[in-house]
Structure formats: structure tokens, C-alpha cells
Design an enzyme around this catalytic site. Structure first.
Site, PDB file in Angstrom:
ATOM      1  N   GLU A 116      46.850 -83.819  35.186  1.00  0.00           N
ATOM      2  CA  GLU A 116      45.886 -84.637  34.429  1.00  0.00           C
ATOM      3  C   GLU A 116      44.507 -84.663  35.088  1.00  0.00           C
ATOM      4  O   GLU A 116      43.610 -85.364  34.639  1.00  0.00           O
ATOM      5  CB  GLU A 116      46.401 -86.073  34.268  1.00  0.00           C
ATOM      6  CG  GLU A 116      47.789 -86.183  33.646  1.00  0.00           C
ATOM      7  CD  GLU A 116      47.918 -85.409  32.335  1.00  0.00           C
ATOM      8  OE1 GLU A 116      47.041 -85.577  31.467  1.00  0.00           O
ATOM      9  OE2 GLU A 116      48.882 -84.630  32.193  1.00  0.00           O
ATOM     10  N   ARG A 154      26.447 -62.538  36.810  1.00  0.00           N
ATOM     11  CA  ARG A 154      25.696 -61.521  36.055  1.00  0.00           C
ATOM     12  C   ARG A 154      24.201 -61.787  36.047  1.00  0.00           C
ATOM     13  O   ARG A 154      23.430 -60.913  35.653  1.00  0.00           O
ATOM     14  CB  ARG A 154      26.265 -61.347  34.653  1.00  0.00           C
ATOM     15  CG  ARG A 154      26.221 -62.577  33.804  1.00  0.00           C
ATOM     16  CD  ARG A 154      27.129 -62.426  32.585  1.00  0.00           C
ATOM     17  NE  ARG A 154      26.716 -61.324  31.722  1.00  0.00           N
ATOM     18  CZ  ARG A 154      25.590 -61.312  31.006  1.00  0.00           C
ATOM     19  NH1 ARG A 154      24.773 -62.339  31.039  1.00  0.00           N
ATOM     20  NH2 ARG A 154      25.285 -60.277  30.263  1.00  0.00           N
TER      21      ARG A 154
HETATM   22  C1  4G4 Z   1      40.371 -81.768  35.043  1.00  0.00           C
HETATM   23  C2  4G4 Z   1      40.935 -82.806  34.331  1.00  0.00           C
HETATM   24  C3  4G4 Z   1      38.105 -77.912  32.167  1.00  0.00           C
HETATM   25  C4  4G4 Z   1      40.758 -80.458  34.789  1.00  0.00           C
HETATM   26  C5  4G4 Z   1      41.886 -82.551  33.372  1.00  0.00           C
HETATM   27  C6  4G4 Z   1      39.373 -78.083  32.692  1.00  0.00           C
HETATM   28  C7  4G4 Z   1      39.068 -77.866  29.982  1.00  0.00           C
HETATM   29  C8  4G4 Z   1      37.953 -77.802  30.805  1.00  0.00           C
HETATM   30  C9  4G4 Z   1      41.719 -80.190  33.822  1.00  0.00           C
HETATM   31  C10 4G4 Z   1      42.285 -81.237  33.093  1.00  0.00           C
HETATM   32  C11 4G4 Z   1      40.459 -78.147  31.819  1.00  0.00           C
HETATM   33  C12 4G4 Z   1      36.592 -77.638  30.206  1.00  0.00           C
HETATM   34  C13 4G4 Z   1      44.466 -80.365  32.321  1.00  0.00           C
HETATM   35  C14 4G4 Z   1      43.046 -81.693  30.829  1.00  0.00           C
HETATM   36  C15 4G4 Z   1      42.090 -78.749  33.586  1.00  0.00           C
HETATM   37  N1  4G4 Z   1      40.279 -78.018  30.494  1.00  0.00           N
HETATM   38  N2  4G4 Z   1      36.423 -77.922  28.921  1.00  0.00           N
HETATM   39  N3  4G4 Z   1      41.750 -78.348  32.255  1.00  0.00           N
HETATM   40  N4  4G4 Z   1      43.225 -81.030  32.097  1.00  0.00           N
HETATM   41  O1  4G4 Z   1      35.672 -77.255  30.926  1.00  0.00           O
END
Ligand code: 4G4
Length: 229
Positions: A116, A154
Site C-alpha cells: 500500500e 534521453r
Molecule cells: C506508493 C503508494 C506510482 C506506490 C502506493 C506507484 C502508480 C503510480 C505504489 C502504491 C504505483 C503513479 C501499490 C498503489 C505503487 N502506482 N501513478 N504503485 N500502490 O505514478
């Protein structure tokens, strides 16, 4: 430039080192990449990196201690403190302008969350900015971190060949890109816009600029209203 990446899945970063522009840029020493697994900084025999959330609820949270020790180990290898970025859906949106700003740092440390996410106290004490690559969720911060790194790499002078220049990218002037065509001149009955076949480069430039404006107006009117405000 040097990237340090804190991740439970270091093997995923082979995607950057094994192909394309990012691989050539490493080989040319335009940047360096080192991954750090917080599991190696745990103190218990089970190498625990996550624990249950206070207040209850589903899922697990990445613990403060292994991440803090990992950051200390990274700092121990650097002359100065790195710019620490946490990829999360709660972050500020990544834009081409933000990518360009990040090229100014010599050392960027990327924190990749799983489960999470990470204990909020690690974010408040040690993270300089929280960035999101878009309004959607993936299973871990690794793919978002790789996208951010690719976008930054890049832009490093020398990373792209002469033929592909960053000035010609979509967004370099804030607009979407124009359409592109290559040989053959006719394919499955479809031809190339005649202006591109006539060799009048002033006319070609004007056509491409008009196409950028039309496509941005039709596909992303939000971008044009930002530019005009
Ligand atoms: C931190 C908190 C980034 C990282 C929760 C990370 C989408 C993005 C995560 C999570 C991510 C974005 C598992 C919900 C890892 N998902 N949009 N997942 N989750 O940059």
C-alpha cells in the site's frame, strides 16, 4: 548523473540497462545506475520489509527502518545528499517540464513502493518530492521509476543520436507532435500529404506547425487552454 533506486525487485531495472537509448547512455557513461534492496538492510531473521497498517484495513505497509538504512547507505557513497523522489499515485503529476528540471541534479534517488506504499514518516523525513506518472495505479513504483528515468536520460546531452533530437519531441514546445510518414509513397492505397513530397521546406515547417496545433486542439484542448492562460 547517477540514479540510485530503492526496490524490492532490482532485476526489473534490466529493462533500462539491456536495451535502447538508456543502455547506450550507460555504456557511454552518461549516467550510472545502482539498485538497492531494502531487504538487505533488515534486522530480523525473516528479512521483513513490510508490516500491517496501524488502524487496520487491508494490505501491508513498507516499514521505516529498512528504507532509512538503505538511504543512509546510499548517502555514504555520495559526496552530497541526493534528490530523493518517491513515485506514488498521490504525487504531483510528471510533466515534460518536470523531467527537464530533474536533469539538473547530479544524484537522484528513486524510492519504489510496493504493497500500500511506505510509512508516511519516511516520506516526511526523507523524501524531497512525491511524483505521479498519471492518474492510475500499478503494482509497484518500479515501472513508474523506469519511465521517469527514461524520460530524464534521453534529455542528457549525447544520449540521443543526431537523427532523433529532443527538440523535435512532442511537448518540447508544449504541443502534441505532427504526423510522420516514410516510404513507400503509397501503401494500401493511402498516399503521403503532397506538401511533404514537394521539397518546399518553409511550406513543410508551416504545415507541421499547423498540424501540431490542430491535433492539440482536437485531442488535448486542456493543453492549449494551459498555454493561453
Ligand atoms: C506508493 C503508494 C506510482 C506506490 C502506493 C506507484 C502508480 C503510480 C505504489 C502504491 C504505483 C503513479 C501499490 C498503489 C505503487 N502506482 N501513478 N504503485 N500502490 O505514478
Amino acid at each position: 548523473m547517477r540514479f540510485d533506486v530503492i526496490t524490492l525487485f532490482p532485476e526489473m531495472f534490466a529493462a533500462l540497462t539491456e536495451s535502447g537509448v538508456s543502455r547506450r547512455a550507460i555504456q557511454s557513461e552518461l549516467y550510472a545506475l545502482k539498485t538497492w534492496n531494502p531487504r538487505q538492510f533488515t534486522l530480523d531473521k525473516h528479512k521483513t520489509v513490510d508490516d500491517r497498517p496501524y488502524g487496520g484495513g487491508p494490505g501491508m505497509v513498507m516499514m521505516y527502518q529498512p528504507l532509512k538504512e538503505t538511504l543512509s547507505a546510499i548517502e555514504g557513497e555520495l559526496q552530497a545528499k541526493p534528490h530523493v523522489v518517491y513515485l506514488s499515485p498521490q504525487g504531483q503529476p510528471l510533466t515534460q517540464q518536470k523531467v527537464a528540471d530533474l536533469t539538473q541534479y547530479d544524484n537522484i534517488t528513486l524510492l519504489c513502493g510496493r504493497y500500500e506504499g511506505v510509512d508516511e514518516r519516511l516520506i516526511t523525513s526523507s523524501v524531497d518530492e512525491e511524483i505521479s506518472i498519471g492518474d492510475f495505479v500499478v503494482s509497484g513504483g518500479e515501472l513508474p521509476a523506469m519511465m521517469l528515468m527514461d524520460a530524464v536520460i534521453r534529455l542528457i546531452p549525447g544520449a540521443l543520436g543526431h537523427s532523433q533530437s529532443a527538440e523535435q519531441d512532442s511537448f518540447s514546445d508544449g504541443l502534441l507532435d505532427c504526423p510522420h510518414y516514410t516510404r513507400p509513397e503509397v501503401v494500401d492505397g493511402m498516399c503521403v500529404p503532397s506538401v511533404l513530397m514537394e521539397g518546399n521546406h518553409a511550406k513543410i515547417d508551416a504545415w507541421r506547425q499547423a498540424q501540431k496545433l490542430v491535433r492539440t486542439q482536437q485531442r488535448r484542448p486542456d493543453i492549449l487552454s494551459d498555454i493561453n492562460s
